[in-house]
Scaffold this active site. Structure first.
Site, PDB file in Angstrom:
ATOM      1  CD  GLU A 144      -9.115  -8.306  -1.098  1.00 35.51           C
ATOM      2  OE1 GLU A 144      -8.106  -7.735  -1.556  1.00 35.51           O
ATOM      3  OE2 GLU A 144      -9.904  -7.747  -0.315  1.00 35.51           O
ATOM      4  CB  CYS A 195      -9.652  -3.345  -8.707  1.00 39.83           C
ATOM      5  SG  CYS A 195      -9.922  -4.314  -7.237  1.00 39.83           S
ATOM      6  CG  HIS A 231      -1.943  -1.162   0.958  1.00 36.91           C
ATOM      7  ND1 HIS A 231      -1.706  -2.415   1.453  1.00 36.91           N
ATOM      8  CD2 HIS A 231      -3.057  -1.231   0.214  1.00 36.91           C
ATOM      9  CE1 HIS A 231      -2.671  -3.207   1.041  1.00 36.91           C
ATOM     10  NE2 HIS A 231      -3.502  -2.516   0.296  1.00 36.91           N
TER      11      HIS A 231
HETATM   12  C1  PEP Z   1      -5.909  -6.119  -4.206  1.00 39.52           C
HETATM   13  O1  PEP Z   1      -5.706  -6.812  -3.215  1.00 39.52           O
HETATM   14  O2  PEP Z   1      -5.564  -6.463  -5.358  1.00 39.52           O
HETATM   15  C2  PEP Z   1      -6.574  -4.807  -4.089  1.00 39.52           C
HETATM   16  C3  PEP Z   1      -6.928  -4.111  -5.135  1.00 39.52           C
HETATM   17  O3  PEP Z   1      -6.789  -4.328  -2.838  1.00 39.52           O
HETATM   18  P1  PEP Z   1      -5.633  -3.657  -1.946  1.00 39.52           P
HETATM   19  O4  PEP Z   1      -4.435  -3.491  -2.836  1.00 39.52           O
HETATM   20  O5  PEP Z   1      -6.182  -2.381  -1.440  1.00 39.52           O
HETATM   21  O6  PEP Z   1      -5.424  -4.654  -0.861  1.00 39.52           O
HETATM   22 MG    MG Z   2      -6.641  -6.319  -1.351  1.00 39.87          MG
END
Ligand code: PEP
Ligand code: MG
Length: 589
Positions: free
Chosen positions: A436, A507, A191
């Site tokens: 996920e 995503c 992140h």
């Molecule tokens: C993911 O896990 O691919 C996602 C889009 O969520 P994050 O990166 O916020 O965990």
């Molecule tokens: Mg995620």
């Protein structure tokens, strides 16, 4: 001059002075002082040493009673450091010759000495370096006690250096004088990397030793594209990089002019390109870059903004309304809070240290564990939905259908509560889930019967499926989107969604890499959500290739047993379809 290699995050180049940020409480900035302030500065430094001495003395006395004489000797060593005349005299000399604040002078002398000890690679000196750092931090805390610690009044361009930064640190770097940051730990899908991209802040992560190699004031060049950091470069190297930085800036998005054209492959397959945003202000950029909507708004960054308090219901409501309004009727997917795991940045949530936070209270689990906080978000969100029908809601880290039923029931209960208070909202908005976690992927056919859409979070799905900590760069080489098992898993999810006739988006970061996006395309994916800056590239890429050629490649490659071979086949096929220029920009850089 030394070059370290890590993981580059944004393509920019940053040049500036290092600012070591090892302890958030204790960041030290250089200040220029008037001549008549030099002796008072020396005096306050001497006073700080005396205060540290008496603090250590009283700790020693307390500890003797509790841990015994034999262990209290540790503080003896700390006391001796404070007696060290060279540390004291060097600092005083530094204040006088550089006419600067005592904390800056002391940190320069202290870290030069620590680096020397660390460089000796002897366990005895390594321990002394730790003692020095410990005592040094105590003195710095005394000296910087009442100072404002923000980055507001920076005069020089700086690059922040630390061991590891959470997204909460990074958002405080949003200052024109902060040119970039670099860390010992971290990988490309963390992140921290995601928010750096959102802020368009050059960063190089996972350098292992950078925080021990540099001290504040060293000159750094940070090349986000190559993943390099150059420590104390010579004048010629700096000049070359300054030139390169200019051309790199000009090279940003050569495909911007095409983004208003439909995203259609050469053989006529229409695709939807959406944006992932972390800050409401990114919606504008997303639309400018050609986004067909917002595929993911990570609401944890709203919580971050109010940390250590929480956003109120009205804060939620107004933020979601602003995003939906700025999206001008295009679809907006708001994901409910996904804190926990490596997103450890809201202190109020952390009860105690979890042994395996990524497998612990994260995402929807944390929300159900703290309904008091979750309800506030859901109330604000439903109120926004009543005004903006383009909003849909998505839940993170769902592992099984029952979990979805539980959150949906809670949402419905809140809807009725709001309707009772006069809100006009006849039914819940469209509800979707992130796929996920492998268990959710494996029951995707069942889950698809109850939800309105799927969004595949490949960042986490790969992490959980391949047992690779996405933040640990030592195992990053195993983070393989082309892993045969992972391809099968993706296929299962996309197939299940298609069979149930619900939309499925990706995503995760995979959607923003042309090579990985081509794999998704071959599996039949039509909706791609990514950071706004990648949209022009992906738009250009999909318009330049034949979707059916990738589908054919996938069909003819079965059974897939070797990820490396598979990846190469996709690369070859792309090579055949793109011009040399496009291939260099989209695939090689
Ligand atoms: C993911 O896990 O691919 C996602 C889009 O969520 P994050 O990166 O916020 O965990
Ligand atoms: Mg995620």
């Amino acid at each position: 001059m030394e070059t370290l290699k890590g993981v580059g995050v944004t393509s920019g180049i940053a040049i500036g002075q290092a600012l070591l940020l090892l302890d958030e409480e204790m960041v030290v900035f250089r200040e220029y002082i008037e001549e008549n302030q030099v002796e008072p500065a020396v005096k306050s430094f001497i006073q700080a040493i005396a205060t540290a001495k008496s603090q250590i003395q009283s700790i020693k006395t307390q500890m003797k009673g509790r841990i015994g004489e034999e262990h209290a000797f540790i503080f003896e060593a700390h006391g001796l450091i404070l007696e060290d005349q060279s540390l004291k005299n060097e600092t005083i000399k530094y204040i006088r010759t550089h006419q600067c604040n005592p904390d800056w002078a002391f940190s320069q002398v202290l870290y030069a000495l620590i680096r020397e000890f660390q460089g000796l690679e002897d366990s005895f000196f390594a321990e002394r370096a730790k003692d020095l750092e410990d005592v040094g931090k105590r003195i710095l805390k005394i000296l910087t006690g009442n100072k404002e610690r923000g980055f507001k009044n920076l005069k020089d361009d700086i690059i922040i250096v630390g061991s590891e930064f959470g997204p909460s640190n990074i958002t405080t770097f949003d200052n024109p004088k902060v040119k970039g940051f670099t860390t010992d730990l971290g990988g490309p899908t963390t992140h921290t990397a995601i928010i750096a991209k959102a802020l368009n802040l050059p960063a190089v992560l996972g350098l292992h030793t950078i925080s021990r190699k540099v001290k504040s004031g060293d000159i750094l060049i940070l090349d986000g594209l190559q993943g390099n950091v150059i420590i104390n470069p010579d004048a010629e190297t700096i000049a070359n990089y300054r030139k390169l930085a200019k051309t790199r800036k000009r090279k940003v998005s050569p495909y911007m002019g095409e983004v208003s054209l439909p995203a259609v492959t050469l053989d006529g397959q229409k695709l939807q390109l959406l944006a992932n945003v972390e800050l409401p202000s990114e919606v504008e950029t997303a639309l400018r870059n050609g986004a067909h909507g917002i595929g993911l708004y990570r609401t944890e960054f709203l919580f971050l903004q109010y940390s250590p308090s929480f956003p109120t219901e009205d804060n939620h409501y107004s933020t979601y309304c602003a995003i939906a309004k700025n999206a001008r009727g295009l679809p907006v997917t708001i994901r409910t809070l996904d804190l926990g795991g490596e997103k450890f940045f809201h202190r109020a949530f952390i009860r105690e240290k979890e042994l395996n936070p990524v497998l612990g209270l994260r995402g929807v689990r944390l929300c159900l564990f703290r309904p008091d906080i979750f309800r506030v978000q859901l109330r604000g969100l439903l109120r926004a939905c009543a005004e903006y029908p383009n909003i849909q809601i998505m839940f993170p880290l769902i592992t099984q259908t029952e979990e979805f039923h539980t959150v949906k029931a809670l949402l419905e209960e809140i809807r009725l509560e709001l309707v009772g208070e006069g809100l006009k909202l006849d039914q819940l908005p469209k509800l979707g889930v992130m796929i996920e976690v492998p268990s959710a992927a494996m029951v995707a056919d069942h889950l698809a019967q109850f939800v309105d859409f799927f969004s595949i979070g490949t960042n986490d799905l790969i992490q959980y499926f391949l047992a690779i900590d996405r933040a640990n760069d030592d195992v990053n080489y195993l983070y393989q989107p082309f892993h045969p098992g992972f391809i099968r898993l993706l296929r299962t999810v996309i197939r299940s969604a298609k069979k149930a006739k619900i939309p499925v988006t990706c995503c995760g970061e995979m959607a923003s890499h042309p090579l990985q996006a081509s794999l998704l395309l071959s599996l039949g994916l039509e909706n791609f959500s990514m950071n706004p800056t990648s949209i022009p590239d992906i738009h250009h890429f999909v318009c330049a290739v034949q979707a059916k050629s990738f589908r054919k490649l996938f069909r003819e490659s079965k059974p897939i047993t070797n990820g490396t071979v598979m990846r190469q086949k996709y690369l070859d096929l792309i090579r055949n379809q793109l011009s040399d220029n496009d291939y260099t920009r989209l695939i090689e850089s």
